[in-house]
Scaffold this motif. Structure first.
Motif, mmCIF file in Angstrom:
data_model
loop_
_atom_site.group_PDB
_atom_site.id
_atom_site.type_symbol
_atom_site.label_atom_id
_atom_site.label_comp_id
_atom_site.label_asym_id
_atom_site.label_seq_id
_atom_site.Cartn_x
_atom_site.Cartn_y
_atom_site.Cartn_z
ATOM 1 N N SER A 65 0.969 -1.417 0.027
ATOM 2 C CA SER A 65 -0.069 0.148 0.151
ATOM 3 C C SER A 65 0.825 1.304 0.040
ATOM 4 N N GLY A 66 2.032 0.957 0.196
ATOM 5 C CA GLY A 66 3.043 2.263 0.394
ATOM 6 C C GLY A 66 3.472 2.561 1.691
ATOM 7 N N ALA A 67 2.870 2.139 2.680
ATOM 8 C CA ALA A 67 3.012 2.539 3.964
ATOM 9 C C ALA A 67 4.312 1.810 4.750
ATOM 10 N N TYR A 68 4.915 2.604 5.421
ATOM 11 C CA TYR A 68 6.191 1.909 5.957
ATOM 12 C C TYR A 68 5.923 0.739 6.900
ATOM 13 N N VAL A 69 6.744 0.065 6.949
ATOM 14 C CA VAL A 69 6.286 -1.370 7.744
ATOM 15 C C VAL A 69 6.730 -1.097 9.104
ATOM 16 N N GLY A 70 5.876 -1.247 9.955
ATOM 17 C CA GLY A 70 6.202 -1.139 11.636
ATOM 18 C C GLY A 70 7.471 -1.651 12.189
ATOM 19 N N GLY A 71 8.282 -1.088 12.758
ATOM 20 C CA GLY A 71 9.368 -1.744 13.208
ATOM 21 C C GLY A 71 10.582 -1.970 12.144
ATOM 22 N N SER A 72 10.393 -1.527 10.980
ATOM 23 C CA SER A 72 11.405 -1.798 9.954
ATOM 24 C C SER A 72 12.529 -0.787 9.972
ATOM 25 N N GLN B 90 2.038 8.531 -5.658
ATOM 26 C CA GLN B 90 1.857 7.279 -6.569
ATOM 27 C C GLN B 90 2.363 6.206 -6.092
ATOM 28 N N ILE B 91 2.940 5.929 -4.935
ATOM 29 C CA ILE B 91 3.335 4.711 -4.475
ATOM 30 C C ILE B 91 2.187 4.133 -3.530
ATOM 31 N N ARG B 92 1.369 3.178 -4.228
ATOM 32 C CA ARG B 92 0.368 2.683 -3.813
ATOM 33 C C ARG B 92 0.009 1.110 -4.571
ATOM 34 N N ASP B 93 -0.687 0.387 -4.219
ATOM 35 C CA ASP B 93 -1.258 -0.834 -4.829
ATOM 36 C C ASP B 93 -0.073 -1.512 -5.709
ATOM 37 N N LEU B 94 1.090 -1.665 -5.009
ATOM 38 C CA LEU B 94 2.190 -1.917 -5.557
ATOM 39 C C LEU B 94 2.157 -3.404 -6.160
ATOM 40 N N ASP B 95 1.342 -3.975 -5.435
ATOM 41 C CA ASP B 95 1.223 -5.569 -6.028
ATOM 42 C C ASP B 95 0.199 -5.611 -7.224
ATOM 43 N N THR B 96 -0.116 -4.740 -7.999
ATOM 44 C CA THR B 96 -0.828 -4.666 -9.026
ATOM 45 C C THR B 96 -0.089 -3.916 -10.073
ATOM 46 N N LEU B 97 0.893 -3.315 -9.724
ATOM 47 C CA LEU B 97 1.704 -2.616 -10.801
ATOM 48 C C LEU B 97 2.817 -3.402 -11.616
ATOM 49 N N THR B 98 2.957 -3.054 -12.640
ATOM 50 C CA THR B 98 4.089 -3.518 -13.516
ATOM 51 C C THR B 98 5.376 -2.661 -13.319
ATOM 52 N N PHE B 99 6.552 -3.567 -13.032
ATOM 53 C CA PHE B 99 7.701 -2.776 -12.591
ATOM 54 C C PHE B 99 8.550 -2.589 -13.934
ATOM 55 N N ASP B 100 9.470 -1.658 -13.643
ATOM 56 C CA ASP B 100 10.068 -1.174 -14.961
ATOM 57 C C ASP B 100 11.099 -2.185 -15.572
ATOM 58 N N GLY B 101 11.568 -2.998 -14.751
ATOM 59 C CA GLY B 101 12.740 -4.076 -15.034
ATOM 60 C C GLY B 101 13.355 -4.784 -13.808
ATOM 61 N N SER B 102 14.438 -5.513 -14.346
ATOM 62 C CA SER B 102 15.164 -6.096 -13.313
ATOM 63 C C SER B 102 16.045 -4.981 -12.477
ATOM 64 N N ILE C 257 16.694 -11.716 5.062
ATOM 65 C CA ILE C 257 15.465 -12.030 5.154
ATOM 66 C C ILE C 257 15.337 -13.609 5.628
ATOM 67 N N ASP C 258 14.163 -13.817 6.559
ATOM 68 C CA ASP C 258 14.304 -14.934 7.254
ATOM 69 C C ASP C 258 12.995 -15.737 6.820
ATOM 70 N N LYS C 259 12.205 -15.216 5.905
ATOM 71 C CA LYS C 259 10.818 -15.808 5.390
ATOM 72 C C LYS C 259 10.500 -15.435 4.005
ATOM 73 N N ALA C 260 9.753 -16.481 3.391
ATOM 74 C CA ALA C 260 9.533 -16.537 1.850
ATOM 75 C C ALA C 260 8.439 -15.447 1.981
ATOM 76 N N GLY C 261 8.413 -14.514 0.808
ATOM 77 C CA GLY C 261 7.519 -13.726 0.495
ATOM 78 C C GLY C 261 7.978 -12.570 -0.357
ATOM 79 N N THR C 262 6.842 -11.552 -0.631
ATOM 80 C CA THR C 262 7.174 -10.483 -1.571
ATOM 81 C C THR C 262 7.757 -9.225 -0.695
ATOM 82 N N TYR C 263 8.574 -8.481 -0.641
ATOM 83 C CA TYR C 263 9.099 -7.478 -0.194
ATOM 84 C C TYR C 263 9.428 -6.154 -1.031
ATOM 85 N N TYR C 264 9.025 -5.129 -0.516
ATOM 86 C CA TYR C 264 9.213 -3.661 -1.117
ATOM 87 C C TYR C 264 10.056 -2.711 -0.331
#
Length: 222
Positions: A42-49, A138-150, A78-85
């Motif tokens: 959603s673009g919000a900072y992850v608590g405790g990061s 503009q930084i929101r709904d990141l899981d629905t966006l197409t990223f620019d590249g590797s 990172i100690d857990k599988a998942g998607t991180y931003y």
């Protein structure tokens, strides 16, 4: 009898880096500061990061009047599988100071990192992508966006442009006349000549060989 096993994959890690570009003057080491922090989709900072912070290395010349320096922000575990931003930005990126414009394009970057468990006791980064934004909103709904590249540090570029402010100069001369007084209608012509074509000259100057000239007429008076 109960035989119990537990499974835990080993951590994985990666580095966050970027590139600083200065056009118009040399880039000194440590001149600019950058931050990176984990955010949610959603673009919000992850608590405790943690907030990672780094400065640029001294720039090396790459092209005419263009200097590039590496930015190292830190190593992330990172100690857990998942998607991180992770959002990467430059401090004081909207001001102009000492002739330097900060990120005229308003660069903010988000790096998307996908971590998977290989099922054999190890986590692995399977993809890293980046996307450039011009505004925080503009930084929101990141899981629905197409990223620019590797993601590569050469793609995450924070650019500054140096341009000195213009300065003006006035030329004044004094005309003397011997043998008689100035008369109404007296006209005298003076020539201002440059030593090269790229020398700044008054508006209306004309080219004369390898130089520029400006003829100025002055009328005398009583």
């Amino acid at each position: 009898a109960l035989f119990e096993n537990s499974y835990e994959a080993e951590k994985t890690e990666f580095d966050l880096e970027a590139t600083k570009v200065m056009t118009g003057k040399e880039l000194g080491g440590g001149e600019y500061t950058f931050t990176a922090r984990e955010i949610s989709a959603s673009g919000a900072y992850v608590g405790g990061s943690n907030v990672l912070e780094g400065t640029n290395e001294a720039g090396t010349l790459n092209g005419e009047d263009r200097y590039e320096g590496n930015i190292y922000l830190g190593r992330i575990q990172i100690d857990k599988a998942g998607t991180y931003y992770y959002k990467i930005e430059e401090k004081d990126s909207s001001s102009i100071k000492d002739g330097v414009s900060y990120n005229p394009s308003g660069s903010i970057y988000v790096v998307k990192v996908v971590v998977e468990d290989d099922g054999h006791g190890a986590l692995a980064v399977t993809s890293k992508e980046y996307k450039k934004f011009t505004e925080q909103s503009q930084i929101r709904d990141l899981d629905t966006l197409t990223f620019d590249g590797s993601y590569d540090k050469e793609d995450v570029v924070f650019e500054n442009i140096y341009e000195a402010e213009e300065v003006s100069a006035e030329f004044e001369v004094e005309k003397t006349l011997k043998g008689r007084d100035f008369r109404e209608g007296d006209t005298f012509t003076f020539t201002l000549r440059s030593d090269a074509l790229d020398t700044p000259m008054p508006e209306g100057s004309t080219q004369d060989g390898a130089s520029k000239v400006k003829n100025i007429q002055i009328s005398g008076s009583d």
